[in-house]
Design an enzyme around this catalytic site. Structure first.
Site, PDB file in Angstrom:
ATOM      1  N   GLY A  25     -59.037  44.750 -13.915  1.00 47.85           N
ATOM      2  CA  GLY A  25     -58.506  43.568 -14.588  1.00 47.85           C
ATOM      3  C   GLY A  25     -58.054  43.997 -15.959  1.00 47.85           C
ATOM      4  O   GLY A  25     -58.872  44.284 -16.826  1.00 47.85           O
ATOM      5  N   HIS A  26     -56.752  44.141 -16.144  1.00 44.89           N
ATOM      6  CA  HIS A  26     -56.229  44.611 -17.428  1.00 44.89           C
ATOM      7  C   HIS A  26     -55.684  43.417 -18.202  1.00 44.89           C
ATOM      8  O   HIS A  26     -54.751  42.754 -17.773  1.00 44.89           O
ATOM      9  CB  HIS A  26     -55.153  45.680 -17.203  1.00 44.89           C
ATOM     10  CG  HIS A  26     -55.715  46.935 -16.586  1.00 44.89           C
ATOM     11  ND1 HIS A  26     -54.961  47.968 -16.131  1.00 44.89           N
ATOM     12  CD2 HIS A  26     -57.009  47.306 -16.377  1.00 44.89           C
ATOM     13  CE1 HIS A  26     -55.754  48.929 -15.664  1.00 44.89           C
ATOM     14  NE2 HIS A  26     -57.001  48.549 -15.793  1.00 44.89           N
ATOM     15  N   ASP A  46     -63.074  48.894 -18.588  1.00 46.28           N
ATOM     16  CA  ASP A  46     -62.990  47.774 -19.537  1.00 46.28           C
ATOM     17  C   ASP A  46     -62.886  48.244 -20.985  1.00 46.28           C
ATOM     18  O   ASP A  46     -63.390  47.595 -21.895  1.00 46.28           O
ATOM     19  CB  ASP A  46     -64.202  46.831 -19.385  1.00 46.28           C
ATOM     20  CG  ASP A  46     -64.390  46.397 -17.952  1.00 46.28           C
ATOM     21  OD1 ASP A  46     -63.379  46.029 -17.343  1.00 46.28           O
ATOM     22  OD2 ASP A  46     -65.525  46.446 -17.451  1.00 46.28           O
ATOM     23  N   LYS A  77     -57.646  48.962 -21.619  1.00 48.99           N
ATOM     24  CA  LYS A  77     -56.455  49.724 -21.213  1.00 48.99           C
ATOM     25  C   LYS A  77     -55.204  48.867 -21.231  1.00 48.99           C
ATOM     26  O   LYS A  77     -54.135  49.329 -21.614  1.00 48.99           O
ATOM     27  CB  LYS A  77     -56.662  50.324 -19.816  1.00 48.99           C
ATOM     28  CG  LYS A  77     -57.636  51.497 -19.813  1.00 48.99           C
ATOM     29  CD  LYS A  77     -57.806  52.078 -18.440  1.00 48.99           C
ATOM     30  CE  LYS A  77     -58.680  51.248 -17.555  1.00 48.99           C
ATOM     31  NZ  LYS A  77     -60.096  51.196 -17.925  1.00 48.99           N
ATOM     32  N   GLN A 122     -60.322  51.363 -14.090  1.00 47.97           N
ATOM     33  CA  GLN A 122     -61.754  51.696 -14.228  1.00 47.97           C
ATOM     34  C   GLN A 122     -61.961  52.771 -15.304  1.00 47.97           C
ATOM     35  O   GLN A 122     -61.204  52.796 -16.254  1.00 47.97           O
ATOM     36  CB  GLN A 122     -62.367  52.132 -12.877  1.00 47.97           C
ATOM     37  CG  GLN A 122     -62.492  51.010 -11.864  1.00 47.97           C
ATOM     38  CD  GLN A 122     -61.227  50.730 -11.091  1.00 47.97           C
ATOM     39  OE1 GLN A 122     -60.608  51.640 -10.603  1.00 47.97           O
ATOM     40  NE2 GLN A 122     -60.865  49.478 -10.973  1.00 47.97           N
TER      41      GLN A 122
END
Ligand code: IMP
Length: 421
Positions: free
Chosen positions: A39-40, A12, A15, A220
């Site tokens: 989750g980007h 988080d 990225k 991650q």
């Protein structure tokens, strides 16, 4: 030439935005590990887009996107994501390439993940990631290529379900799964992804030979790496830079830059040691200003001060050649900013990042206090545009971790970026 983008903390770090910014100068963006646990988040022309599987370069029309062999693919998530992008007018056809060798998340992986989580308390995302990688390493996993042949798929599923149904029924007391239903669902999925599946290893090597620029996008973060992270409170893949080579089939000699992403403070989702965690109003403030809620699960993220012991370790393990510092704007409101520069247990000062989790749980951080800048970073585009105290923080990170910060993100929009020359 390959540039690896790696999360240098517990994930988080932002990225999505940095890959999106760098993708304007790339030909290919390739995801190398993890799955829909990631989750980007990207903000583009006022729209917020959250990607779980598809590389964050997809919003740039000229960029080809690869989902490499190291990724575990959730069919449901992939279909939803392609549909979401198409509804936004983003064309995925002819631009997305999925490895034959990537493993597929099966319904039993999610059930086992959720059932085991109740016993283990890792705080997983429940997306079936751990069980899918277990099957990969047990050599019983189902890969994209297995979907091509109904007989192969059926045979592999029967073997898997004999074991998984016994576990689900007898150990975890849930319902058994039916082979036929899964075969039908996954053959249908095969028809859907067929046009995207290709030999991505050859594609990437051809691109390298042609002088293309490849961004390898990690998911991650290094401290969640199954080998180098805070085991067992980790994910089940290798987000560290080495994972890019195995997860894409590219040699280490092709890698030129390794950009580590670090947030100007720390967050962690799920359980596990977090030496600089704040349980006070400042932690709450970071969470609310930084919108620190999981992009995949919506869980509130644990928040704390920047930890330069952990970051220094991450720079070392990943071979980070430059850092991108993200969410610096979140600190703008604070009168005082603390940065952890050492760990202690009692009167003993530790030499580095502990190898074992119980020690990391026991450490007390040593902080340096810096005055904040308490002004907006809006409009800053060069290092000199940043307030003096923000520049001091950047220089402290650089000198402590012995690495240069080449990019600073000052907001969610693409344009909110400071490039250091
Ligand atoms: P899993 O990857 O779902 O097995 O979860 C293992 C650990 O990694 C948990 O603590 C999760 O919260 C964490 N994790 C997994 N994916 C992400 C991510 O994209 N960002 C931050 N933490 C993550």
């Amino acid at each position: 030439m390959v540039t690896i983008i790696v999360g240098a903390q517990w994930g988080d770090e932002g990225k999505g935005k940095i890959v999106d910014v760098l993708a304007s100068q790339a030909d290919i963006v390739a995801r190398y590990q993890g799955g829909a646990n990631a989750g980007h988040t990207l903000v583009c022309e006022g729209k917020t887009v959250v990607l779980h599987l598809i590389p964050s370069g997809i919003l740039h029309e000229h960029v080809r996107c690869v989902i490499g062999n190291g990724v575990v693919i959730d069919p449901v998530a992939l279909r939803q994501e392609i549909a979401m992008l198409e509804s936004l007018g983003v064309s995925v056809r002819g631009r997305l390439f999925i490895s034959h060798k990537a493993h597929v998340i099966m319904p039993y992986h999610k059930l086992l993940d959720q059932a085991r989580e109740q016993q283990q308390g890792i705080g997983t995302t429940g997306r079936g990631i751990g069980p899918a990688y277990i099957d990969k390493y047990s050599r019983v996993g189902i890969r994209v290529v297995d979907l091509l042949d109904r007989a192969v798929l059926e045979e592999k599923l029967r073997i898997n379900l004999a074991e998984k149904n016994a576990l689900l029924e007898n150990i975890y007391h849930t319902d058994r799964l039916d082979v036929e239903a899964i075969v039908a669902e996954y053959l249908e999925f095969d028809r859907f992804i067929d046009e995207y599946v290709t030999d991505t290893t050859t594609l990437l090597h051809t691109a390298l030979r042609d002088g293309n620029r490849i961004l390898a996008e990690g998911a991650q973060g290094a401290l969640l790496d199954v080998d180098h992270g805070t085991y067992p409170f980790v994910t089940s893949s290798n987000p560290t830079s080495g994972g890019a080579c195995t997860g894409l089939g590219i040699p280490p000699t092709a890698v030129e830059r390794i950009i580590g992403l670090a947030k100007a403070y720390s967050t962690r989702v799920g359980n596990g040691p977090f030496p600089t965690e704040l349980h006070d109003a400042t932690g709450e403030l970071l969470r609310s200003i930084g919108s620190e809620y999981g992009a995949t699960t919506g869980r509130p993220r644990r928040c704390g001060w920047l930890d330069l012991v952990a970051l220094g370790y991450s720079v070392m393990v990943n071979g980070i050649t430059e850092l991108a510092l993200t969410k610096l704007d979140v600190l703008s409101a604070l009168p005082v900013i603390k940065v952890c520069i050492g760990y202690r247990i009692g009167s003993q000062r530790l030499k580095g990042f502990p190898v074992d989790t119980p020690t990391l749980m026991a450490v007390e951080p040593e902080y340096l206090e810096l005055p904040g800048w308490q002004s907006s970073l809006d409009g800053a585009s060069t290092f000199e545009d940043l307030p003096l105290n923000a520049r001091r923080l950047i220089e402290l990170i650089e000198s402590t971790c012995n690495v240069r910060i080449s990019l600073v993100s000052t907001g969610a929009q693409r344009e909110q970026i400071v490039r250091r020359t």
